[in-house]
Design a protein around this motif. Structure first.
Motif, short mmCIF file in Angstrom:
data_model
loop_
_atom_site.label_atom_id
_atom_site.label_comp_id
_atom_site.label_asym_id
_atom_site.label_seq_id
_atom_site.Cartn_x
_atom_site.Cartn_y
_atom_site.Cartn_z
N UNK A 183 46.17 32.23 39.90
CA UNK A 183 44.94 33.03 39.85
C UNK A 183 43.77 32.31 40.50
N UNK A 184 43.72 30.98 40.34
CA UNK A 184 42.65 30.20 40.99
C UNK A 184 42.76 30.34 42.52
N UNK A 185 43.98 30.34 43.03
CA UNK A 185 44.19 30.52 44.46
C UNK A 185 43.70 31.89 44.92
N UNK A 186 43.96 32.92 44.10
CA UNK A 186 43.51 34.27 44.43
C UNK A 186 41.99 34.38 44.35
N UNK A 219 42.43 43.01 49.03
CA UNK A 219 43.15 41.85 48.48
C UNK A 219 43.10 41.86 46.95
N UNK A 220 41.93 42.21 46.41
CA UNK A 220 41.76 42.27 44.95
C UNK A 220 42.69 43.32 44.35
N UNK A 221 42.79 44.47 44.99
CA UNK A 221 43.64 45.54 44.46
C UNK A 221 45.12 45.15 44.52
N UNK A 222 45.50 44.37 45.54
CA UNK A 222 46.90 43.95 45.67
C UNK A 222 47.23 42.75 44.77
N UNK A 223 46.21 41.91 44.50
CA UNK A 223 46.44 40.71 43.67
C UNK A 223 46.72 41.07 42.22
N UNK A 224 46.17 42.21 41.77
CA UNK A 224 46.36 42.68 40.39
C UNK A 224 46.03 41.59 39.36
N UNK A 258 42.37 39.31 34.85
CA UNK A 258 41.16 38.73 34.30
C UNK A 258 40.05 39.78 34.19
N UNK A 259 39.06 39.52 33.35
CA UNK A 259 37.91 40.41 33.25
C UNK A 259 37.10 40.40 34.55
N UNK A 260 36.39 41.50 34.82
CA UNK A 260 35.56 41.59 36.04
C UNK A 260 34.54 40.47 36.10
N UNK A 261 33.94 40.16 34.95
CA UNK A 261 32.91 39.11 34.92
C UNK A 261 33.50 37.74 35.27
N UNK A 262 34.73 37.50 34.84
CA UNK A 262 35.40 36.22 35.15
C UNK A 262 35.70 36.13 36.64
N UNK A 263 36.22 37.23 37.20
CA UNK A 263 36.51 37.27 38.63
C UNK A 263 35.24 37.04 39.44
#
Length: 299
Positions: A68-71, A171-176, A179-184
């Motif tokens: 997730x950190x990579x994404x 990319x966000x939609x494909x990464x699925x 995490x919460x929006x605020x975290x992202x």
């Protein structure tokens, strides 16, 4: 206070703060190199959000996995660093009114790219709406290019920045991400700010920084009303009603253009007014069927 009045005030405040980003950046350029300013801005916002998350009991910090950190790093690169580089190049050479109009077309760029990369079929409304907005942009750009209030390089840089933002959304939609929006948002801001450091270092010979009143007002405005308050209001509006939230977003190019005329004293032209009306009309028209479907789904 009446619920509807509160909702209108929230929407107006979001649109006003969001639209003010371009005029605030135009003011900031007199006191600091814009790449340095953006680096400081996003790192500061990231620290504020990280501190809040560490102290908050209602919304404690989430701990992303290595994958997730990579994404999140990729989102920071696409949504913050590359997007903002295009915006910053444009701010130096393109009028604030035209910048606001071009930035407003991002949903249409995203629609086109989703058709290519997500195999999403476009509706007749989206095709016609995109064409109307594109015509509006060309009309608005004519006097700016003719009277040297914009350069082709600046407009191309802004469009490439918008393209990067759309890639980020896909990319966000494909990464699925789970995490919460605020975290992202927090981590993409932090990574985006960190990625500005090498850009600032490469641009070292052209750096300038004057810590005067103009700098602190511009910097603090970009940090709190724009980056923190406006984005928090946007997430709040999305949570309440995505359809109405989209309508408030369409108001930002109009407010941005108005601010350019009132605050920055940019000349109001017939081309600009017609272009702005066409851009907003195209945006609304492209959402016609989507809004109808979403309302049926809600009911």
């Amino acid at each position: 206070m009446n619920h509807k009045i509160t909702e209108i005030l929230e929407g107006l405040l979001f649109a006003l703060f969001w639209a003010s980003a371009t005029p605030a950046t135009k003011f900031a350029v007199h006191s600091a190199d814009l790449f340095l300013l953006s680096c400081l801005r996003f790192l500061f916002v990231g620290v504020v959000m990280l501190s809040y998350g560490s102290l908050s009991k209602s919304n404690p910090l989430e701990h992303p996995s290595k994958k997730q950190f990579g994404q999140l790093f990729m989102l920071g690169l696409l949504n913050i660093t590359i997007y903002m580089c295009g915006f910053l190049i444009a701010v130096k050479t393109v009028s604030a009114g035209l910048v606001s109009l071009v930035m407003a077309t991002n949903p249409l760029i995203l629609v086109m790219m989703s058709a290519v990369f997500l195999k999403r079929q476009l509706t007749r409304f989206e095709w016609i709406g995109t064409f109307i907005s594109l015509v509006g942009l060309v009309i608005a750009a004519i006097p700016n290019l003719r009277e040297s209030h914009a350069t082709l390089t600046g407009i191309v840089a802004l469009l490439l920045g918008n393209l990067s933002l759309s890639f980020g959304s896909i990319y966000f939609s494909k990464a699925q991400l789970t995490l919460r929006r605020t975290t992202v948002n927090m981590w993409q801001i932090i990574f985006g700010g960190l990625l500005f450091i090498p850009i600032v270092a490469l641009n070292a010979r052209h750096l300038y920084f004057v810590p005067n009143f103009n700098f602190f007002v511009s910097f603090l405005w970009l940090v709190f009303p724009v980056s923190i308050v406006a984005y928090s209001l946007w997430l709040h509006l999305l949570h309440k009603d995505p359809v109405k939230a989209g309508i408030w977003l369409f108001l930002t190019p109009v407010l941005g253009y108005a601010m350019a005329v009132i605050i920055l004293h940019e000349r109001l032209t017939l081309f600009g007014v017609i272009g702005a009306l066409l851009v907003v009309s195209g945006l609304f028209y492209s959402r016609k069927r989507t809004v109808a479907v979403e309302k049926q789904t809600v009911s």
